[in-house]
Design an enzyme around this catalytic site. Structure first.
Site, PDB file in Angstrom:
ATOM      1  N   LYS A 120       0.826  -1.132   0.098  1.00 38.50           N
ATOM      2  CA  LYS A 120       0.110   0.046   0.037  1.00 38.50           C
ATOM      3  C   LYS A 120       0.842   1.455   0.014  1.00 38.50           C
ATOM      4  CE  LYS A 120      -3.999   1.732   2.537  1.00 38.50           C
ATOM      5  NZ  LYS A 120      -4.684   1.690   3.836  1.00 38.50           N
ATOM      6  N   SER A 139      -9.690   1.561   3.095  1.00 40.59           N
ATOM      7  CA  SER A 139      -8.633   2.350   2.305  1.00 40.59           C
ATOM      8  C   SER A 139      -7.784   1.556   1.204  1.00 40.59           C
ATOM      9  CB  SER A 139      -8.006   3.476   2.984  1.00 40.59           C
ATOM     10  OG  SER A 139      -7.189   3.036   4.014  1.00 40.59           O
ATOM     11  N   SER A 196      -9.616  -0.838   7.360  1.00 39.77           N
ATOM     12  CA  SER A 196      -9.340  -0.591   5.882  1.00 39.77           C
ATOM     13  C   SER A 196      -8.508  -1.870   5.337  1.00 39.77           C
ATOM     14  CB  SER A 196      -8.375   0.713   6.010  1.00 39.77           C
ATOM     15  OG  SER A 196      -9.277   1.816   5.961  1.00 39.77           O
TER      16      SER A 196
END
Length: 483
Positions: free
Chosen positions: A76, A151, A175
């Site tokens: 990420k 996210s 997330s």
């Protein structure tokens, strides 16, 4: 279930497959499919090839490269990678290349894994759909018209579409688990403090935690064991050994006490609730004692979270002022430059949360909002302590719905925030939790089932998750997937 990551590692360590071949395969997959998904912001092709060559040299010399030998991992893009852009999907970090690697990246490489690229996310990890990225949304591999969750939507979509066998995400209010549920993969949030946050760009420091997204539960356990452990560079990291989880995967659930949490089932979509109840039946059939339990305090988790998290974000994001790194918009005075830089660099959702958090921390309102939210957080921690005196783990839905359409909730922040209603209690308490795919709705969209456990009880978390996974209905392959 072993899964592609463990199969790759076994083959590379045995010399029956080269890490170079694996990397080329996955780079080809990204080139083939990611134009439709937009899961990646940066593909680290040449660096990945160099890392693969190092793994292959180790094998040729008779050295063990590690438990993740040759396994491509997507990271990420809020985790630092030395010399590689780390944007947090924000214009305000335009051009920033960290001078160091995050601890989790170091540990992955030490275990033989190969970082293949950086994935898309909601800006500064603020969102539940990956629509808040400054670089455009990621799409769900099961239906390109729908969100992958957020996210960590880019990481979840990359694993679901076969663009990486493993990805890392960060979980502040769900997330990792929420996008895992919407994309049909396994997503795990560890106990707060068991995985170093050094090199993770902070959103809400008392809530953020890094964890894996994988195809199977066993892969998740292996990755957790690799990235976990004390790190003196992170003052919030626990100074105690991280529980090893891989050895618990085959222990079964005979005699374990499972609490089916009504607040994590009532009010969710019918297909999601049905999946949770079927998962409970799987556990009962395997010998677990499943009972219903109510934890009313969970109903206050979402409003408490959306005071605590923006307040911490307001503090953490104050460093982005145009002076030290990233974007700078020139102006006549330092104050004007600060304001212009932040106005141009931050997106609407980040600005909204900064304003909410600043207000909650302001003189005259601190105790009424932030102080009260922290008291609610304590009530949730105490309620979970009571529940865990009766039960070894808790069971519920990961999300209230399956994947929703892109654009459906962008103009209604509260509706978007409700996507986290089932996941925030674990973050507020600092406890581990995992989402396991368990069938699909009538449209073929994945359903996720969530298991929660007390702090430092990752072994029992994986133990239960493995049984649920073994009894789960077969999920159809995503419509968009690398060949």
């Amino acid at each position: 279930m072993t899964g592609p990551a463990l199969e790759i590692a076994e083959a590379v360590r045995a010399g029956s497959m080269s890490a170079a071949e694996v990397v080329e395969k996955y780079l080809g997959a990204i080139g083939e499919v990611d134009g439709e998904l937009h899961a990646f912001l940066t593909v680290m092709g040449e660096a990945a090839r160099q890392e693969a060559a190092a793994v292959d040299r180790a094998v040729a010399e008779g050295r063990d490269p590690g438990p993740l030998a040759g396994v491509p991992v997507a990271v990420k893009d809020n985790m630092c990678t030395r010399g590689v852009p780390t944007t947090c999907s924000s214009r305000i970090l335009e051009g920033w290349r960290p001078p160091y690697d995050a601890t989790v990246v170091e540990r992955l490489r030490a275990a033989g894994a190969i970082v293949i690229g950086k994935t898309n996310l909601d800006e500064f990890a603020m969102g539940s759909s990956t629509e808040n990225s400054a670089f455009g949304p990621t799409r769900n591999p099961h239906d390109l018209a729908r969100v992958p969750g957020g996210s960590s939507g880019g990481s979840a979509a990359a694993v679901a579409a076969g663009l990486a066998p493993v990805a890392l995400g960060s979980d502040t209010g769900g997330s990792i688990r929420q996008p895992a549920a919407l994309c049909g993969v396994v997503g795990m949030k560890p106990t707060y403090g068991t995985v170093s946050r050094y090199g993770l760009v902070a959103f809400a420091s008392s809530l953020d935690q890094i964890g894996p997204l994988t195809t199977t539960v066993s892969e998740s356990a292996v990755v957790f064991d690799v990235i976990g452990g004390q790190d003196r560079r992170d003052s919030t990291c626990l100074e105690r050994p991280v529980p090893r989880t891989v050895t618990a995967l085959d222990d079964g659930v005979e005699g374990l006490r499972v609490g089916l949490v009504s607040e994590l089932v009532d009010g969710v979509d019918e297909a999601v609730a049905s999946g949770v109840h079927r998962a409970a039946e799987v556990l009962a059939a395997a010998g677990a004692n499943v009972e219903a339990v109510s934890i009313p305090e969970f109903r206050h988790g979402l409003p408490a979270y959306y005071v605590v998290a923006p307040a911490e974000a307001s503090s953490n994001l104050s460093r982005y002022d145009g002076v030290r790194y990233g974007l700078r918009v020139e102006a006549d005075t330092a104050e004007a430059m600060n304001a212009a830089t932040r106005a141009a660099g931050f997106g609407p959702e980040v600005k909204r949360r900064i304003m909410l958090g600043t207000y909650a921390l302001s003189a005259g309102y601190y105790e009424a909002y932030y102080g009260q939210a922290q008291k609610v957080r304590t009530l949730i921690i105490e309620a979970l302590a009571v529940a865990y005196r009766r039960f070894d783990v808790l069971l519920g839905a990961t999300t209230p719905t399956t994947a929703f359409a892109i654009g459906a909730k962008v103009d209604d922040p509260w509706a978007m925030y409700l996507s986290d209603v089932c996941t925030v209690p674990s973050n507020l308490a600092g406890h581990p939790a995992i989402s396991i795919p368990f069938g699909a709705d009538e449209s073929g969209l994945p359903v996720g089932v969530q298991v929660l456990a007390p702090a430092l009880n990752e072994p029992v978390l994986f133990q239960v998750a493995a049984v649920i996974e073994a009894g789960a209905p077969v999920l159809a392959a995503p419509r968009v997937r690398a060949t």
